[in-house]
Write a protein that holds these residues in place. Structure first.
Motif, mmCIF file in Angstrom:
data_model
loop_
_atom_site.group_PDB
_atom_site.id
_atom_site.type_symbol
_atom_site.label_atom_id
_atom_site.label_comp_id
_atom_site.label_asym_id
_atom_site.label_seq_id
_atom_site.Cartn_x
_atom_site.Cartn_y
_atom_site.Cartn_z
ATOM 1 N N ALA A 132 0.839 -1.199 0.000
ATOM 2 C CA ALA A 132 0.000 0.000 0.000
ATOM 3 C C ALA A 132 0.876 1.251 0.000
ATOM 4 C CB ALA A 132 -0.922 0.027 1.210
ATOM 5 N N VAL A 133 0.489 2.217 -0.815
ATOM 6 C CA VAL A 133 1.141 3.522 -0.858
ATOM 7 C C VAL A 133 0.035 4.572 -0.899
ATOM 8 C CG1 VAL A 133 2.635 5.101 -2.166
ATOM 9 C CG2 VAL A 133 3.165 2.652 -2.096
ATOM 10 N N ASP A 134 0.172 5.585 -0.060
ATOM 11 C CA ASP A 134 -0.772 6.702 -0.066
ATOM 12 C C ASP A 134 0.050 7.972 -0.231
ATOM 13 O OD1 ASP A 134 -3.142 8.120 0.098
ATOM 14 O OD2 ASP A 134 -3.220 8.061 2.280
ATOM 15 N N LEU A 135 -0.308 8.778 -1.210
ATOM 16 C CA LEU A 135 0.447 9.981 -1.547
ATOM 17 C C LEU A 135 -0.495 11.183 -1.611
ATOM 18 C CD1 LEU A 135 3.456 10.562 -2.435
ATOM 19 C CD2 LEU A 135 2.619 10.437 -4.766
ATOM 20 N N PRO A 136 -1.081 11.572 -0.465
ATOM 21 C CA PRO A 136 -2.028 12.696 -0.506
ATOM 22 C C PRO A 136 -1.321 14.038 -0.679
ATOM 23 C CG PRO A 136 -1.749 11.950 1.742
ATOM 24 C CD PRO A 136 -0.967 11.005 0.874
ATOM 25 N N ARG A 137 -1.954 14.889 -1.480
ATOM 26 C CA ARG A 137 -1.475 16.254 -1.675
ATOM 27 C C ARG A 137 -2.605 17.205 -1.314
ATOM 28 N NH1 ARG A 137 0.623 16.338 -7.673
ATOM 29 N NH2 ARG A 137 -1.128 14.939 -7.966
ATOM 30 N N SER A 138 -2.250 18.365 -0.815
ATOM 31 C CA SER A 138 -3.267 19.343 -0.420
ATOM 32 C C SER A 138 -2.765 20.754 -0.718
ATOM 33 C CB SER A 138 -3.580 19.208 1.082
ATOM 34 O OG SER A 138 -2.422 19.475 1.850
ATOM 35 N N VAL A 139 -3.676 21.703 -0.642
ATOM 36 C CA VAL A 139 -3.314 23.104 -0.834
ATOM 37 C C VAL A 139 -4.026 23.930 0.237
ATOM 38 C CG1 VAL A 139 -5.132 23.612 -2.525
ATOM 39 C CG2 VAL A 139 -3.037 24.966 -2.515
ATOM 40 N N GLU A 140 -3.288 24.853 0.824
ATOM 41 C CA GLU A 140 -3.882 25.775 1.789
ATOM 42 C C GLU A 140 -4.683 26.834 1.047
ATOM 43 O OE1 GLU A 140 -0.509 27.523 3.729
ATOM 44 O OE2 GLU A 140 -0.353 25.898 5.181
ATOM 45 N N THR A 141 -5.668 27.356 1.738
ATOM 46 C CA THR A 141 -6.392 28.504 1.207
ATOM 47 C C THR A 141 -6.382 29.597 2.263
ATOM 48 O OG1 THR A 141 -8.491 27.604 2.008
ATOM 49 C CG2 THR A 141 -7.896 27.127 -0.275
ATOM 50 N N ALA A 142 -6.342 30.824 1.822
ATOM 51 C CA ALA A 142 -6.364 31.967 2.730
ATOM 52 C C ALA A 142 -7.678 32.725 2.519
ATOM 53 C CB ALA A 142 -5.168 32.888 2.467
ATOM 54 N N ASP A 143 -8.341 32.991 3.616
ATOM 55 C CA ASP A 143 -9.640 33.662 3.581
ATOM 56 C C ASP A 143 -9.455 35.139 3.243
ATOM 57 O OD1 ASP A 143 -12.149 34.760 4.078
ATOM 58 O OD2 ASP A 143 -12.482 33.560 5.876
ATOM 59 N N THR A 144 -10.057 35.569 2.146
ATOM 60 C CA THR A 144 -9.990 36.976 1.726
ATOM 61 C C THR A 144 -11.365 37.636 1.768
ATOM 62 O OG1 THR A 144 -10.207 36.351 -0.599
ATOM 63 C CG2 THR A 144 -7.959 36.599 0.268
ATOM 64 N N SER A 145 -12.266 37.046 2.550
ATOM 65 C CA SER A 145 -13.610 37.613 2.679
ATOM 66 C C SER A 145 -13.536 39.021 3.258
ATOM 67 C CB SER A 145 -14.465 36.729 3.588
ATOM 68 O OG SER A 145 -14.523 35.411 3.082
ATOM 69 N N HIS A 146 -14.497 39.831 2.916
ATOM 70 C CA HIS A 146 -14.475 41.229 3.348
ATOM 71 C C HIS A 146 -15.882 41.686 3.692
ATOM 72 C CE1 HIS A 146 -16.023 42.047 -0.683
ATOM 73 N NE2 HIS A 146 -15.085 41.194 -1.103
ATOM 74 N N PHE A 147 -15.962 42.838 4.311
ATOM 75 C CA PHE A 147 -17.272 43.402 4.641
ATOM 76 C C PHE A 147 -18.097 43.581 3.369
ATOM 77 C CE2 PHE A 147 -14.821 45.464 8.271
ATOM 78 C CZ PHE A 147 -15.228 44.514 9.190
ATOM 79 N N GLY A 148 -19.364 43.330 3.472
ATOM 80 C CA GLY A 148 -20.270 43.537 2.346
ATOM 81 C C GLY A 148 -20.491 42.300 1.495
ATOM 82 N N SER A 208 -21.581 38.143 1.135
ATOM 83 C CA SER A 208 -22.385 37.146 1.843
ATOM 84 C C SER A 208 -21.824 35.738 1.651
ATOM 85 C CB SER A 208 -23.841 37.192 1.344
ATOM 86 O OG SER A 208 -23.886 36.914 -0.045
ATOM 87 N N ALA A 209 -20.708 35.630 0.956
ATOM 88 C CA ALA A 209 -20.064 34.335 0.744
ATOM 89 C C ALA A 209 -18.562 34.492 0.957
ATOM 90 C CB ALA A 209 -20.346 33.830 -0.662
ATOM 91 N N LYS A 210 -17.942 33.467 1.520
ATOM 92 C CA LYS A 210 -16.504 33.516 1.734
ATOM 93 C C LYS A 210 -15.765 33.500 0.403
ATOM 94 C CE LYS A 210 -15.776 31.902 6.337
ATOM 95 N NZ LYS A 210 -14.690 31.346 7.122
ATOM 96 N N GLU A 211 -14.616 34.149 0.386
ATOM 97 C CA GLU A 211 -13.734 34.170 -0.778
ATOM 98 C C GLU A 211 -12.346 33.751 -0.328
ATOM 99 O OE1 GLU A 211 -13.942 38.104 -2.400
ATOM 100 O OE2 GLU A 211 -16.105 37.987 -2.706
ATOM 101 N N TYR A 212 -11.620 33.074 -1.220
ATOM 102 C CA TYR A 212 -10.304 32.536 -0.861
ATOM 103 C C TYR A 212 -9.296 32.779 -1.976
ATOM 104 C CZ TYR A 212 -12.822 29.934 2.720
ATOM 105 O OH TYR A 212 -13.596 29.587 3.795
ATOM 106 N N ILE A 213 -8.024 32.712 -1.602
ATOM 107 C CA ILE A 213 -6.932 32.649 -2.566
ATOM 108 C C ILE A 213 -6.117 31.400 -2.257
ATOM 109 C CG2 ILE A 213 -6.799 35.125 -3.020
ATOM 110 C CD1 ILE A 213 -4.392 35.231 -1.084
ATOM 111 N N VAL A 214 -5.424 30.914 -3.250
ATOM 112 C CA VAL A 214 -4.596 29.720 -3.099
ATOM 113 C C VAL A 214 -3.335 30.064 -2.318
ATOM 114 C CG1 VAL A 214 -3.244 28.000 -4.359
ATOM 115 C CG2 VAL A 214 -5.491 28.705 -5.207
ATOM 116 N N GLY A 215 -2.979 29.185 -1.389
ATOM 117 C CA GLY A 215 -1.760 29.350 -0.604
ATOM 118 C C GLY A 215 -0.726 28.299 -0.984
ATOM 119 N N LEU A 216 -0.029 27.782 0.009
ATOM 120 C CA LEU A 216 1.024 26.794 -0.210
ATOM 121 C C LEU A 216 0.447 25.394 -0.384
ATOM 122 C CD1 LEU A 216 3.470 28.044 2.564
ATOM 123 C CD2 LEU A 216 3.646 28.439 0.102
ATOM 124 N N ASN A 217 1.114 24.586 -1.208
ATOM 125 C CA ASN A 217 0.694 23.187 -1.313
ATOM 126 C C ASN A 217 1.558 22.327 -0.412
ATOM 127 O OD1 ASN A 217 2.809 21.707 -3.049
ATOM 128 N ND2 ASN A 217 2.419 23.561 -4.228
#
Length: 143
Positions: free
Chosen positions: A29-45, A47-56
């Motif tokens: 068995a081999v498991d090679l998971p990869r992920s990416v961080e997201t940074a919350d860029t939500s702002h006043f006004g 009604s839905a969260k917004e994100y930008i891509v961070g480090l993988n």
């Protein structure tokens, strides 16, 4: 759509001298998971969260059947990381087997080994598990 059976997978890891060693014959068995961080860029006004891509990021988990010779190789490589004589270890994983081609990719990454264990029970074969934290990118190669 072409599906591929895992029986042809190839996994290689650096030994304590930094030389790639094929441990496929004892690995199941081999498991090679990869992920990416997201940074919350939500702002006043808004009604839905917004994100930008961070480090993988990524990890690797390799497990299989205990073999004394492979155990010696893996233990020495793990000890070399702990002792500082090996800064990181190369892992090459070819899930569809070799040779590398457009339909048989190879994933290459550098890892810092974080855990190595062996386990067994009265009715079971002895097994091993090797885990690592990726340092740098995971590179997917096709021919």
């Amino acid at each position: 759509m072409a599906f591929v059976h895992g029986k042809n997978s190839v996994i290689k890891v650096d030994n304590a001298s930094g030389v790639l060693t094929d441990i496929s014959l004892v690995t199941n068995a081999v498991d090679l998971p990869r992920s990416v961080e997201t940074a919350d860029t939500s702002h006043f006004g808004t009604s839905a969260k917004e994100y930008i891509v961070g480090l993988n990021d990524g990890t690797v988990s390799i497990s299989g059947l205990y073999d004394p010779a492979v155990d010696a190789t893996l233990s020495a490589a793990f000890d070399a990381i702990i002792g500082g004589s090996l800064a990181s270890a190369t892992v090459e994983y070819s899930p569809a087997g070799l040779p590398v081609s457009a339909t048989k990719p190879k994933f290459t990454l550098e890892v810092i080994w974080t855990a190595y264990s062996t386990a067994g029970g009265v009715g079971d074969p002895i097994s091993f598990k090797l885990e690592g934290q990726r340092t740098g990118p995971t590179v997917r190669t096709v021919a």
